[in-house]
Design a protein around this motif. Sequence first.
Motif, PDB file in Angstrom:
ATOM      1  N   MET A   1     -43.726  -0.993 -43.264  1.00 44.22           N
ATOM      2  CA  MET A   1     -42.964  -1.979 -43.987  1.00 44.22           C
ATOM      3  C   MET A   1     -41.533  -1.961 -43.468  1.00 44.22           C
ATOM      4  N   ARG A   2     -40.952  -3.161 -43.349  1.00 42.05           N
ATOM      5  CA  ARG A   2     -39.571  -3.281 -42.903  1.00 42.05           C
ATOM      6  C   ARG A   2     -38.821  -4.236 -43.816  1.00 42.05           C
ATOM      7  N   VAL A   3     -37.534  -3.946 -44.051  1.00 41.92           N
ATOM      8  CA  VAL A   3     -36.673  -4.837 -44.811  1.00 41.92           C
ATOM      9  C   VAL A   3     -35.328  -4.953 -44.106  1.00 41.92           C
ATOM     10  N   ARG A   4     -34.621  -6.033 -44.392  1.00 38.61           N
ATOM     11  CA  ARG A   4     -33.251  -6.215 -43.908  1.00 38.61           C
ATOM     12  C   ARG A   4     -32.335  -6.147 -45.128  1.00 38.61           C
ATOM     13  N   VAL A   5     -31.262  -5.381 -45.024  1.00 33.03           N
ATOM     14  CA  VAL A   5     -30.299  -5.212 -46.110  1.00 33.03           C
ATOM     15  C   VAL A   5     -29.404  -6.448 -46.158  1.00 33.03           C
ATOM     16  N   ASN A   6     -29.259  -7.053 -47.350  1.00 30.01           N
ATOM     17  CA  ASN A   6     -28.484  -8.284 -47.496  1.00 30.01           C
ATOM     18  C   ASN A   6     -27.010  -8.040 -47.814  1.00 30.01           C
TER      19      ASN A   6
END
Length: 112
Positions: A1-6
């Motif tokens: 799983m990957r996310v981008r920090v906003n």
Amino acid sequence: MRVRVNETMKVFHGHVPTQLAEGQEVSGELAAMLLERAAAKVTRLDAEPDEDGGDGGPKEPPASLADASTAAEVLAWVGEDPDRAAEALAVEEAAEKPRSTLVKQLKKLAEG
């Protein structure tokens, strides 16, 4: 799983303070924790496939967008779809106590 920090933030992961910068991509356990606990502050970059080969995202909206228990449920349903984001945003803004962080994230997605 990957996310981008906003947005820039500091989190504790494994009892260790971790500084995250806006736009930074995170994977693994930290990404899962951020998606669970700070869903409105991150954007999921990938989805785990369903057994039927789908993208893993919910196909149906939560039973009631207005009564969804978490922002993560709403954001999981919205995914990257601007139309769903606009629909969820309208419901959230009409709520008695709109969740400001969720509203901010939905506006970004709706403008798309």
